[in-house]
Design a protein around this motif. Structure first.
Motif, PDB file in Angstrom:
ATOM      1  N   ASP A 156       0.817  -1.219   0.000  1.00 26.39           N
ATOM      2  CA  ASP A 156       0.000   0.000   0.000  1.00 26.39           C
ATOM      3  C   ASP A 156       0.848   1.264   0.000  1.00 26.39           C
ATOM      4  O   ASP A 156       0.519   2.271   0.639  1.00 26.39           O
ATOM      5  CB  ASP A 156      -0.944   0.020   1.203  1.00 26.39           C
ATOM      6  N   GLY A 157       1.956   1.197  -0.722  1.00 28.28           N
ATOM      7  CA  GLY A 157       2.774   2.388  -0.893  1.00 28.28           C
ATOM      8  C   GLY A 157       3.725   2.702   0.233  1.00 28.28           C
ATOM      9  O   GLY A 157       4.417   3.735   0.196  1.00 28.28           O
ATOM     10  N   VAL A 158       3.815   1.839   1.235  1.00 27.13           N
ATOM     11  CA  VAL A 158       4.761   2.059   2.328  1.00 27.13           C
ATOM     12  C   VAL A 158       5.593   0.794   2.542  1.00 27.13           C
ATOM     13  O   VAL A 158       5.260  -0.289   2.067  1.00 27.13           O
ATOM     14  CB  VAL A 158       4.033   2.433   3.645  1.00 27.13           C
ATOM     15  N   ILE A 159       6.683   0.929   3.280  1.00 25.23           N
ATOM     16  CA  ILE A 159       7.573  -0.202   3.534  1.00 25.23           C
ATOM     17  C   ILE A 159       6.874  -1.208   4.441  1.00 25.23           C
ATOM     18  O   ILE A 159       6.343  -0.862   5.503  1.00 25.23           O
ATOM     19  CB  ILE A 159       8.886   0.281   4.165  1.00 25.23           C
ATOM     20  N   ASP A 160       6.923  -2.467   4.013  1.00 22.09           N
ATOM     21  CA  ASP A 160       6.297  -3.545   4.783  1.00 22.09           C
ATOM     22  C   ASP A 160       7.348  -4.493   5.351  1.00 22.09           C
ATOM     23  O   ASP A 160       7.016  -5.538   5.887  1.00 22.09           O
ATOM     24  CB  ASP A 160       5.316  -4.304   3.881  1.00 22.09           C
ATOM     25  N   GLY A 161       8.614  -4.125   5.200  1.00 19.71           N
ATOM     26  CA  GLY A 161       9.671  -4.974   5.723  1.00 19.71           C
ATOM     27  C   GLY A 161      10.931  -4.860   4.892  1.00 19.71           C
ATOM     28  O   GLY A 161      10.916  -4.375   3.757  1.00 19.71           O
ATOM     29  N   THR A 162      12.033  -5.277   5.488  1.00 22.89           N
ATOM     30  CA  THR A 162      13.329  -5.294   4.794  1.00 22.89           C
ATOM     31  C   THR A 162      13.700  -6.736   4.478  1.00 22.89           C
ATOM     32  O   THR A 162      13.593  -7.612   5.348  1.00 22.89           O
ATOM     33  CB  THR A 162      14.417  -4.647   5.667  1.00 22.89           C
ATOM     34  N   VAL A 163      14.104  -6.964   3.248  1.00 29.60           N
ATOM     35  CA  VAL A 163      14.438  -8.312   2.796  1.00 29.60           C
ATOM     36  C   VAL A 163      15.948  -8.497   2.894  1.00 29.60           C
ATOM     37  O   VAL A 163      16.705  -7.725   2.287  1.00 29.60           O
ATOM     38  CB  VAL A 163      13.977  -8.536   1.342  1.00 29.60           C
ATOM     39  N   PRO A 164      16.421  -9.480   3.620  1.00 27.80           N
ATOM     40  CA  PRO A 164      17.879  -9.718   3.682  1.00 27.80           C
ATOM     41  C   PRO A 164      18.422  -9.998   2.277  1.00 27.80           C
ATOM     42  O   PRO A 164      17.838 -10.783   1.525  1.00 27.80           O
ATOM     43  CB  PRO A 164      17.996 -10.948   4.586  1.00 27.80           C
ATOM     44  N   ARG A 165      19.515  -9.340   1.942  1.00 32.23           N
ATOM     45  CA  ARG A 165      20.047  -9.503   0.588  1.00 32.23           C
ATOM     46  C   ARG A 165      21.149 -10.561   0.523  1.00 32.23           C
ATOM     47  O   ARG A 165      21.711 -10.813  -0.556  1.00 32.23           O
ATOM     48  CB  ARG A 165      20.574  -8.170   0.066  1.00 32.23           C
ATOM     49  N   ASP A 166      21.479 -11.172   1.645  1.00 30.83           N
ATOM     50  CA  ASP A 166      22.506 -12.211   1.644  1.00 30.83           C
ATOM     51  C   ASP A 166      22.091 -13.336   0.705  1.00 30.83           C
ATOM     52  O   ASP A 166      20.952 -13.816   0.737  1.00 30.83           O
ATOM     53  CB  ASP A 166      22.712 -12.774   3.053  1.00 30.83           C
ATOM     54  N   HIS A 167      23.021 -13.767  -0.118  1.00 33.58           N
ATOM     55  CA  HIS A 167      22.826 -14.887  -1.047  1.00 33.58           C
ATOM     56  C   HIS A 167      21.787 -14.596  -2.139  1.00 33.58           C
ATOM     57  O   HIS A 167      21.286 -15.520  -2.766  1.00 33.58           O
ATOM     58  CB  HIS A 167      22.430 -16.166  -0.289  1.00 33.58           C
ATOM     59  N   LEU A 168      21.465 -13.323  -2.350  1.00 35.38           N
ATOM     60  CA  LEU A 168      20.542 -12.967  -3.436  1.00 35.38           C
ATOM     61  C   LEU A 168      21.327 -12.485  -4.649  1.00 35.38           C
ATOM     62  O   LEU A 168      22.289 -11.709  -4.515  1.00 35.38           O
ATOM     63  CB  LEU A 168      19.567 -11.877  -2.984  1.00 35.38           C
TER      64      LEU A 168
END
Length: 384
Positions: A145-157
């Motif tokens: 809905d246009g706002v941050i809903d969480g941070t995704v770990p970028r390790d191994h991406l």
């Protein structure tokens, strides 16, 4: 090993069209004077035995004319269906010519290096599949809905690129057995079947043309170094009774027109001379000799279209053009905007690159005596 490449060009490029308004599929957009997909094919050719293009055959034949490719085949409704079409075409080759390895490459990725291709091919000695990829460097956020809903770990991406490589027989079998499954990524079929797919070093510059800004970046990577050139044009025509007055492609109300072999458009003639001068291609008389009846009373717009084409054929671009009409009458100011637009249309550039202004000679000389009109033109172009 025999290595084949399936070059995909069946997509419509909807995101590119939405952001640019272009009606041309992105793989056929011109990049440094050639279709994007032609650059991709030329990058692959030194490293493969065959290239099997997949997409609209007529468009592919035109874009890849003169290159050593197999006859193009039509694509499918999905990426997976298009890859399958390319695989089936390769499987129809004589047994002794069938590839050991197949690479699948996006026609909208024109800048792929020998290093990336080599990384993929080398990995296939140990693995049934391999893809080039680059690690995700930016922090990833999930949106709701246009706002941050969480941070995704970028390790191994990693961000997957093409060409993706596979052992031909296995890849064909998996496609034939997965007709009802939709896979947006070529490696997904191997992953789901339990086969190992190697990740090899990709390249940040292996860009898939998706947005307008991507084309600018690719131009910097692929386009030649452009050097500035300046051209100066000057022309004079005497007044003559009974002729319309054509200036910079516009008919200007006046009691007299200008004398000349063509329509005597002094503005366009000066501008053409400036362009030809910047390109070191002589003057307007060299390209359209007044001794030839073909050009008698000709619309000078034809001359300017040719001059603009010569810039593009040389792989260059017009930076700007500045014209000054010299006369006592008629008044140029009321017509200058229409003149700018007409010249810009003929040269296929934005109107803000064209300047048209006027001055008098304070009643001095032939222009001051209203015997004729003179024009000076200066242009700046960038050419390889």
């Amino acid at each position: 090993m025999r290595v084949a490449a399936i070059l995909l060009a069946a997509g419509t490029g909807s995101r590119y069209a939405a952001t640019t308004g272009s009606s041309i599929p992105k793989q056929y957009v011109l990049l440094a004077g050639q279709p994007v997909i032609r650059h991709a094919a030329q990058a692959l050719l030194p490293h493969v035995t065959f290239i099997q293009p997949v997409g609209d055959p007529a468009s592919l034949n035109e874009a890849l004319e003169g290159l050593k490719i197999l006859p193009p085949v039509a694509g499918g409704e999905t990426r997976q269906a298009s890859v399958r079409a390319g695989l089936e075409a390769l499987d129809k080759l004589p047994e002794a010519e069938k590839p050991d390895i197949v690479l699948v490459h996006d026609g909208a990725r024109p800048y792929v290096t020998a290093q990336v291709i080599g990384n993929v091919v080398s990995a296939l000695e140990q693995h049934p599949g391999a893809i080039p990829a680059v690690p995700v460097a930016d922090t990833l956020k999930r949106e709701k809905d246009g706002v941050i809903d969480g941070t995704v770990p970028r390790d191994h991406l990693y961000r997957a690129q093409t060409p993706q490589g596979f052992r031909f027989g296995l890849f064909l079998d998996l496609h034939r057995g997965a007709a009802s499954i939709s896979a947006t990524d070529d490696a997904k079929l191997l992953e789901d079947a339990g086969f190992s797919v190697a990740l090899v070093a990709g390249d940040e510059d292996n860009i898939k043309l998706t947005y307008e800004g991507d084309l600018v970046r690719l131009e910097r990577l692929i386009g030649p170094t452009l050097l500035p050139r300046v051209g100066l044009g000057y022309d004079v025509h005497a007044f003559e009774e009974g002729r319309p007055l054509i200036l910079c492609g516009i008919t200007v109300p006046h009691t007299k027109g200008l004398a000349g072999h063509s329509d005597a458009d002094v503005g366009i003639h000066a501008l053409c001379d400036a362009i030809y001068g910047a390109l070191a291609e002589g003057d307007i008389g060299r390209h359209f000799p007044p001794s030839q009846n073909e050009w008698k009373n000709a619309d000078s717009a034809r001359f300017l279209v040719h001059a603009g084409q010569r810039i593009r054929e040389r792989g260059g671009m017009l930076v700007n053009a500045d014209l000054t009409l010299i006369c006592e009458r008629p008044k140029i100011g009321p017509h200058s905007e229409a003149m700018r637009k007409r010249l810009a249309d003929l040269l296929e550039v934005d109107v803000d690159r064209i300047s048209v202004k006027a001055t008098t000679s304070e009643r001095l000389g032939f222009t001051g005596r209203e015997e004729g009109i003179a024009c000076t033109a200066t242009v700046s172009v960038l050419v390889p």
